[in-house]
Design an enzyme around this catalytic site. Structure first.
Site, PDB file in Angstrom:
ATOM      1  N   THR A  95       0.711  -1.131  -0.028  1.00  0.00           N
ATOM      2  CA  THR A  95       0.032  -0.068   0.036  1.00  0.00           C
ATOM      3  C   THR A  95       0.969   1.199  -0.001  1.00  0.00           C
ATOM      4  O   THR A  95       1.626   1.545   1.068  1.00  0.00           O
ATOM      5  CB  THR A  95      -0.904   0.006   1.082  1.00  0.00           C
ATOM      6  OG1 THR A  95      -1.636  -1.269   1.275  1.00  0.00           O
ATOM      7  CG2 THR A  95      -1.852   1.093   1.178  1.00  0.00           C
ATOM      8  N   LYS A 171      -7.062   1.177  -3.666  1.00  0.00           N
ATOM      9  CA  LYS A 171      -6.661   0.633  -2.390  1.00  0.00           C
ATOM     10  C   LYS A 171      -6.518   1.746  -1.336  1.00  0.00           C
ATOM     11  O   LYS A 171      -6.759   1.416  -0.033  1.00  0.00           O
ATOM     12  CB  LYS A 171      -5.205   0.026  -2.616  1.00  0.00           C
ATOM     13  CG  LYS A 171      -4.457  -0.385  -1.229  1.00  0.00           C
ATOM     14  CD  LYS A 171      -5.542  -1.567  -0.679  1.00  0.00           C
ATOM     15  CE  LYS A 171      -5.129  -2.326   0.622  1.00  0.00           C
ATOM     16  NZ  LYS A 171      -3.766  -2.939   0.810  1.00  0.00           N
ATOM     17  N   LYS A 239      -0.127   4.403   9.334  1.00  0.00           N
ATOM     18  CA  LYS A 239       0.600   4.521   8.264  1.00  0.00           C
ATOM     19  C   LYS A 239      -0.331   4.512   6.945  1.00  0.00           C
ATOM     20  O   LYS A 239      -0.360   5.670   6.118  1.00  0.00           O
ATOM     21  CB  LYS A 239       1.500   3.472   7.684  1.00  0.00           C
ATOM     22  CG  LYS A 239       2.323   3.753   6.546  1.00  0.00           C
ATOM     23  CD  LYS A 239       1.780   2.959   5.082  1.00  0.00           C
ATOM     24  CE  LYS A 239       1.768   1.360   5.387  1.00  0.00           C
ATOM     25  NZ  LYS A 239       1.222   0.762   4.137  1.00  0.00           N
TER      26      LYS A 239
END
Length: 298
Positions: A95, A171, A239
């Protein structure tokens, strides 16, 4: 096909094992020797570093945490790029920001390599069962090489376009929802517990009502069992929601709900729970209210 898998965490290991089951020759690399040993025990091969994982491979899958790790495993000392054969595909399943993915595709093209933008969703269990959802984008040439891999590891593959970066964008949206849903599930369970509802009954009712979600049904059992063994950690959502907010800033697009969820994961990490399962965000609410959502099974 010979395939390199770089990053053998809960998702990367599942992908590697699915590929072994499908009959591919899989070389795995990870900073943790125990993870590599587990792959070898299942029929895979040990790679001492990313370069060794890429040697002779038509395709290399990157399942590392963030863009800094992607950069390191490709272009750092003993990086994969120097060992990749011409025309090989880098399947980027980490990601990362869409802008980084686009720039990486251009860099790889300069050395005669292809990029398939292919973030995944589904969790560790679906990774091991070869039942992931993949949100992908890339050239027809990249798909032609990657198709047998996609078939082995995924139940659903979305082909979103021929330009790397689209998959990473989708995503990012998925992680916005996933993080918000986990934080909201923790808030809801803590509220109900504080008000006197039985947490297990509350979980059962909401799971069968309009307020339920995939994340509610998947993560609340961790809270109820008090089992925060990390499958996806609090730090991952620090994150990932940070990436979501960075994307919003770059587009001058407000994301107040994502920002609130991000603060809750930051609070959990600051309280010492960063390495625990992301469901441990409930501990922020437990600490504030003086309650415990966990209830041992009878």
């Amino acid at each position: 096909m010979r395939i390199g898998v770089i990053g053998l965490g809960s998702m990367g290991m599942g992908v590697a094992l699915s590929l072994v089951k499908a009959g591919h020759e899989v070389a795995g690399s990870d900073v943790r020797a125990a993870a590599v040993e587990s792959l070898v025990a299942a029929g895979g091969h040990a790679a001492a570093d990313p370069a060794a994982a890429a040697e002779g491979a038509r395709l290399v899958i990157l399942m590392v945490v963030n863009q800094a790790q992607v950069e390191a495993v490709l272009y750092g000392p003993k990086g994969a790029i120097g060992a990749l054969v011409a025309g090989a595909v880098v399947m980027l399943s980490s990601t990362v920001p869409a802008q980084f993915t686009e720039a990486l595709a251009a860099r790889l093209a300069e050395t005669g390599h292809l990029l398939l933008d292919a973030p995944v969703s589904g969790g560790a269990a679906k990774a091991r069962d070869g039942q992931l959802t993949i949100m992908s984008s890339g050239s027809a040439e990249a798909y032609a090489i990657a198709d047998p891999v996609l078939t082995a590891v995924a139940a659903t593959v979305y082909r979103l376009g021929d330009r790397p970066g689209i998959g990473s964008t989708v995503k990012t949206v998925n992680q916005l929802l996933a993080g918000v849903h986990i934080a909201a599930a923790a808030e809801a369970m803590a509220l109900g517990t504080r008000a006197g509802a039985d947490p297990r009954q509350l979980y059962e009712v909401i799971s069968n009502s309009a307020g339920g979600s995939w994340m509610f049904q998947n993560r609340v059992p961790h809270m109820l069992d008090g089992d925060f063994t990390p499958l996806s950690s609090v730090e991952i959502f620090v994150k990932d929601l940070g990436l979501v907010l960075d994307t919003g800033r770059s587009l001058r697009f407000p994301l107040p709900i994502a920002a609130a969820a991000h603060q809750q994961f930051l609070a959990a990490a600051a309280s010492g729970h960063g390495g625990e399962d992301d469901a441990a965000v409930v501990k922020v609410y437990e600490g504030l209210a003086g309650i415990t959502v966990a209830r041992p099974k009878e």
